[in-house]
Design an enzyme around this catalytic site. Structure first.
Site, PDB file in Angstrom:
ATOM      1  N   LYS A  67       0.683  -1.109   0.074  1.00  0.00           N
ATOM      2  CA  LYS A  67       0.267   0.409   0.343  1.00  0.00           C
ATOM      3  C   LYS A  67       0.767   1.677  -0.217  1.00  0.00           C
ATOM      4  O   LYS A  67       0.472   1.980  -0.975  1.00  0.00           O
ATOM      5  CB  LYS A  67      -0.744  -0.173   1.177  1.00  0.00           C
ATOM      6  CG  LYS A  67      -1.850   1.052   1.256  1.00  0.00           C
ATOM      7  CD  LYS A  67      -1.676   2.443   2.475  1.00  0.00           C
ATOM      8  CE  LYS A  67      -2.420   3.109   2.475  1.00  0.00           C
ATOM      9  NZ  LYS A  67      -2.478   3.701   3.891  1.00  0.00           N
ATOM     10  N   ASP A  85      -6.362   0.309   1.137  1.00  0.00           N
ATOM     11  CA  ASP A  85      -6.109  -0.366   2.265  1.00  0.00           C
ATOM     12  C   ASP A  85      -7.855  -1.003   3.116  1.00  0.00           C
ATOM     13  O   ASP A  85      -8.416  -1.314   1.945  1.00  0.00           O
ATOM     14  CB  ASP A  85      -6.096   0.529   3.047  1.00  0.00           C
ATOM     15  CG  ASP A  85      -6.254   2.026   2.857  1.00  0.00           C
ATOM     16  OD1 ASP A  85      -7.618   1.994   2.353  1.00  0.00           O
ATOM     17  OD2 ASP A  85      -5.898   3.091   3.341  1.00  0.00           O
TER      18      ASP A  85
END
Length: 409
Positions: free
Chosen positions: A280, A299
């Site tokens: 991420k 996320d």
């Protein structure tokens, strides 16, 4: 005391460039978790550090206004040399305090002024265009995304002008290492303390001191981890120092910049070799500083958006985001939105932030409710009118019966 500039005080000290709010909204773009260095210092005025300079930005309907402050950077190079030489942080703090005292005395006598040479003016306009990537026609992208995605179209009517920043790769990477298990306001505080501890002082406005983002050399210093732990960075302190050291020892100063010319997946995988950098964070850095518009950071927040608004069912039984799920959700959005999928995702991410929920209560969104109320009102009037007509008929009938009764008599 030097103050933050405000456009209403006079446009003489400001410069501008044509930019409609549909192409850029400062309030959304600068506060949606891309960069953590901008603050609203007056209504509609955003101040922060970009490209080693302190700026205040504001906008009218079709114009972006900017004020650039003169940097008090006489000690800048010396401070950075000391950091590279590994001078203790205590010595740095003493030097910084002396600098602040001198700065305060000077600023009591003199207001900050923008740099006015033609060369600087042209350079700063180009810096601003590059930072906001104004060469990308956002309105055209919104139309494309809206045509492909009805949900996006509904959101886009409110959240116009959310652009992707093109940040300095070093600042972007080390800011996002701070985002692990964190929220925007706390990240802002951590990034600010990082700059205060290790960055070069630039200027002071209304009691607020501004610092440049630390160099890789300053971040890699052996004393950095202890310093940052004392400042509340926790386990992130080690990641910050070790990542900077690994870049310098293994790759060199230009490595992050060079990743801009690498393919997306290659750049992302390279970033993931650094301590504290998962998929991420790597995708955030790729999207927000390395020109990878197709990168879609995933996320739990974005996963919830995919499930709630797009009926995305894959991975429903999982509690965490695996590499496969990350890739699958990213591919889903890339297929839906195309090569600028990361930009589109940032609009939905922004629209889902708690701080912006009031924007969804705007009058044009309540229109359907008003229409419903209007229909109810019409129904009531029709009902009343009908009842009036019935009453009139009854009265006429009674009158006719009365006349008949008289005639029969």
């Amino acid at each position: 005391m030097a103050k933050h500039a405000v456009l209403s005080s006079g446009a003489k000290m400001w410069r501008s460039l044509a930019c409609a709010k549909s192409e850029l909204r400062l309030d959304l773009t600068l506060a949606c978790g891309q960069s953590f260095r901008w603050r609203e210092t007056a209504e509609g005025h955003w101040s922060g550090v970009m490209g080693g300079r302190v700026w205040t930005l504001t906008q009218t309907d079709d114009t972006l206004w900017y004020h650039v402050y003169k940097n008090h950077d006489r000690q800048g190079e010396g401070s950075d040399r000391k950091r590279r030489a590994g001078v203790s942080l205590q010595m740095e703090n003493k030097s910084e305090k002396r600098f602040k005292r001198a700065l305060k005395k000077e600023e009591e006598e003199e207001e900050p002024v923008p740099v006015t040479s033609v060369q600087d003016t042209e350079e700063e306009e180009e810096m601003l265009r590059d930072y906001f990537q104004l060469n990308v026609k956002l309105g055209d992208l919104y139309k494309e995304w809206g045509a492909a995605d009805p949900h996006f179209k509904r959101i886009a009517d409110i959240f116009t002008g959310v652009r992707m920043l093109r940040q300095d790769p070093t600042e972007c990477l080390f800011s996002f290492i701070c985002t692990s298990n964190n929220h925007i306001s706390r990240i802002q505080g951590m990034v600010e303390r990082l700059c205060q501890a290790l960055g070069v002082p630039l200027c002071q406005l209304d009691q607020t001191s501004y610092y440049n983002f630390p160099s890789l050399s300053a971040l890699a210093d052996s004393g950095v981890e202890v310093c940052l732990r004392d400042l509340g960075f926790g386990y992130r302190a080690r990641f910050l120092q070790q990542s900077a050291k690994q870049i310098l020892d293994t790759h060199g100063l230009q490595w992050l910049e060079d990743l801009r010319s690498a393919p997306y997946l290659q750049a992302r995988d390279a970033l993931r070799t650094l301590p504290g950098v998962g998929t991420k964070v790597a995708d955030c850095v790729c999207l927000m500083s390395l020109d990878k518009a197709e990168a879609v950071p995933i996320d739990t927040h974005v996963w919830q958006i995919a499930k709630r608004d797009y009926n995305y069912a894959s991975g429903n039984g999982q509690k965490s985001i695996t590499d496969k799920l990350h890739r699958d959700i990213g591919d889903f959005f890339r297929k839906l939105w195309g090569p600028y999928a990361g930009w589109a995702q940032s609009v939905l991410f922004c629209a889902d932030l708690k701080k912006f929920q009031k924007l969804k209560e705007t009058p044009h969104l309540k229109q359907p409710q008003k229409e419903e109320n209007g229909e109810e009102e019409i129904c009531k009037k029709v009902k009343i009118k009908t009842e009036e007509n019935r009453t009139m008929k009854k009265m006429k009938t009674k009158s006719a019966d009365h006349k008949k009764a008289k005639m029969s008599v």
